[in-house]
Design an enzyme around this catalytic site. Sequence first.
Site, PDB file in Angstrom:
ATOM      1  N   CYS A   9     -27.306  -9.647 -16.449  1.00  0.00           N
ATOM      2  CA  CYS A   9     -26.819  -9.323 -17.792  1.00  0.00           C
ATOM      3  C   CYS A   9     -27.866  -9.739 -18.821  1.00  0.00           C
ATOM      4  CB  CYS A   9     -25.499 -10.051 -18.055  1.00  0.00           C
ATOM      5  SG  CYS A   9     -24.970  -9.997 -19.774  1.00  0.00           S
ATOM      6  N   CYS A  45     -22.835  -7.472 -19.284  1.00  0.00           N
ATOM      7  CA  CYS A  45     -21.593  -7.650 -18.526  1.00  0.00           C
ATOM      8  C   CYS A  45     -20.530  -6.664 -18.981  1.00  0.00           C
ATOM      9  CB  CYS A  45     -21.005  -9.041 -18.757  1.00  0.00           C
ATOM     10  SG  CYS A  45     -21.853 -10.370 -17.927  1.00  0.00           S
ATOM     11  N   CYS A  81     -18.741 -12.840 -19.796  1.00  0.00           N
ATOM     12  CA  CYS A  81     -20.026 -12.937 -20.482  1.00  0.00           C
ATOM     13  C   CYS A  81     -19.975 -14.030 -21.559  1.00  0.00           C
ATOM     14  CB  CYS A  81     -20.382 -11.593 -21.109  1.00  0.00           C
ATOM     15  SG  CYS A  81     -22.094 -11.455 -21.616  1.00  0.00           S
ATOM     16  N   CYS A 121     -26.098 -12.859 -20.963  1.00  0.00           N
ATOM     17  CA  CYS A 121     -25.781 -14.174 -20.404  1.00  0.00           C
ATOM     18  C   CYS A 121     -26.610 -14.492 -19.169  1.00  0.00           C
ATOM     19  CB  CYS A 121     -24.298 -14.289 -20.079  1.00  0.00           C
ATOM     20  SG  CYS A 121     -23.799 -13.334 -18.626  1.00  0.00           S
ATOM     21  N   GLY A 131       0.795  -1.229   0.000  1.00  0.00           N
ATOM     22  CA  GLY A 131       0.000   0.000   0.000  1.00  0.00           C
ATOM     23  C   GLY A 131       0.821   1.270   0.000  1.00  0.00           C
TER      24      GLY A 131
HETATM   25 ZN   LIG Z   1     -23.104 -11.253 -19.549  1.00  0.00          ZN
END
Ligand SMILES: [Zn+2]
Lengths: 291, 365, 199
Positions: free
Chosen positions: A241, A266, A272, A244, A32
């Site tokens: 989505c 997506c 996807c 999909c 970090g």
């Molecule tokens: Zn998708």
Amino acid sequence: MSDAASYNFAYLDEQTKRMIRRALLKAVAIPGYQVPFASREMPMPYGWGTGGVQVTASVLGADDTLKVIDQGSDDTTNAVSIRKFFERTAGIATTTHTSEATVIQTRHRIPEAPLGEGQILVYQVPIPEPLRFLEPRETETRRLHALEDYGLMHVKLYEDIARHGHIATTYAYPVKVDGRYIMDPSPTPKFDNPKMDMCPALQLFGAGREKRIYALPPYTKVVSLDFEDHPFEPTKFDRGCALCGSEGIYLDEVVTDDRGGRMFVCSDTDYCESRRAEATEGGHALHEVPR
Amino acid sequence: MYVAVKGGEAAIAAAHTLLAKERRGDPAVPELTTDQIREQLALAVDRVMSEGSLYDRDLAPLAIKQARGDLIEAIFLVRAYRSTLPRFGYAQPIDTSAMSIRRRISATFKDLPGGQVLGPTFDYTHRLLDDSLNEVAAEPTAPARRPIADDANAPHVADLLGEQGLIEPNPQATDDAPVADLTRDPLAFPAERDLRLQSLARGDEGLLLALGYSTQRGYGRTHPFAGEIRMGSVEVHLAPEELGFEVPLGTIVVTECEMVNQFKGSAESPPQFTRGYGLTFGHSERKSMSMALVDRALRTRELGEEVVAPAQDEEFVLSHVDNVQATGFVEHLKLPHYVDFQAELQLVRQMRREWEEANRKEAAE
Amino acid sequence: MSTSAVARGFADPVHDSQKVFRRALDAMAHPGRIAQLGTHIEPPAPLFATSASLLLALADYETCVWLDDTLAEVPAIAEFVRFHTGTRLTRARREAEFAVIAEPEHMPPLTAFASGTPEYPDRSTTLIIQVETLANRGWQFTGPGIRECASFSAAPLPPDFPEQLAANRARFPLGVDLIFTTQTEIAALPRTCRIVEAA
Ligand SMILES: [Zn+2]
């Protein structure tokens, strides 16, 4: 001069790679913390991934398989351009499949498919300093990190809540790393923040213009900043989505016409496509697209 | 059915083909040669060499041609090439007092050893468009050159003042002290003068001009006098350790500006003038003068003055003076940001729902 | 210096350096994990080929390397390192980016090396410590890079080494980072490691 073959493997000269490699080792040892490095001028503009490209060029070996995404997609123009750059200068294998890649360079997203041990995720970072918009001076922000004085950040987040009822940061949402440094996760949506926590893959961050490198070793505690009465909440979508059918993933909004038509698909194109391929193989009907 | 956009690669290739065609322009017009650019757009070449940090009179014209005359793009091309070059060694500091002078003026003394040499300058031209340049003109003839006395007899104006202790002495170089190089080490603050000068020399002429101008208008006033501006060629020497003596590498043209600025004395030092310094590759008076103004402004901390104006703020100036960095980041806004924008959209929509609900409730009560 | 007498370095500097670096990165990212570091170079003894590979991959004219007395006493080692990396060798431990230790039982305390500054904790020494054995038993560690708990020990080391490791962690973000080498293996303990049991 234009002949890529006349450049060194992965473009950078060996001295530059060594300098970056030393910075990377320190970055992993101090999770970090932003390690300054002598970023070079690259044959692509500052702000277009020069930090990520220098980190990738320094870790890449002949037997690596590289994936490059921008906004979650392998096919956005800048992703295509960077992938092409490494195909030309390093001659390495490339892939769009998250699971096949050993090194993934990304801008703004973490893939949906869980990353595994041995994979390296390289982030392109525009402004590495999480305190920069609260305090423009590097001398001052460096001092604040040294003193672990993060009051400014908490005040800012709390003011958001007072004004908007929410923490009004939706991307580049600050995180605390292993209980010490506050870190900018790069402009990924806060949706992706939980994926950074205890991730089995090594996460490296390169900011070329700002000349900083930082890192998250695998299995590192990464906590999104919040308050007891206002806990961190990742962005949620109230649908799946349209292509999909997956849910619980990050979606792109696509404007389909000028009469308010919208569809959500997506953001991770590889994810996807894999879901759709699975569905076809499994004999399931593809999701109907609402028109 | 909706199909996600593919074929980025083909689109990029097509865009680059279009660009090449645009660059060439109308094929009925003869193609510009890099020789023409070097000879006839020499000041553009000088700017690209200066801000590109690479003195090469063949590469800069090529970059200008490739960039279609976009000088920041050309500077970027040169910088990207420069960063791939191996380093063989470090040259000795150039000696501008041994310059073969083509132009030298002082605004502080009417006459001085070596004289005022006007040389090739836009100064005192009347800015009237010259129709005759539309035609291929007859070759201009050079005026008879006034013989300049031995170059060694043109001492720096600041040194003339220095002999009387009227100006702060030039800092003396220590041979083995390392000189900062922001192309090899990341910029860190506070930045010393060597690093600041390197940063300004590579910096954007436009920003330096504006910052220098702002000091004249009272944003960190330094009471400048153009002590001297000289332009001409100097020899560059290398002293390889294994040889033990200097070898000349060639000559380069530079423009140097020494500003003389006011400064009140303190309990420890008597009143004396202070210095601001500017140096560029090639012929660039605007840039070297602006650089000298900003150099002096950035010495605020060193001279124990208070930082009150943008030009005096080294972190502000050095962080924003590089036009290759600046253009990259400004232009990166062209890249897709739809993931982040979607995150913002989601939040704004949610906040609007909450706002409407609250208003409805209020109206009902 | 006669260059003909210097032992060979990497056969393929570009790819050999990259492989060694990735092993080191992997080791640093997985504290206590022991990995083979195959290498064909044959540096002068008692410098291990593994340690030498790390120097060839990471040191150059921009770095400073400190060698312990055992290594510094062998002129061929200094010659080898300088010839292949161009690095400066220093006797000042706090100046060194890398320190190589061939006699770990008598090594200086970890606090004798550069541990960085609060603003720049990266300006610290990475110690390459040559030992006889590395094992995934003994001390127990937690911290970044470790899923739950890692068992790791190296020998020989000074008897108070666990206390030194705990003190190194307590200074975080200041501290030194350790890479242990045998003739064929490497493992790392970055400053993030919390020692939970010094069995
Ligand atoms: Zn998708």
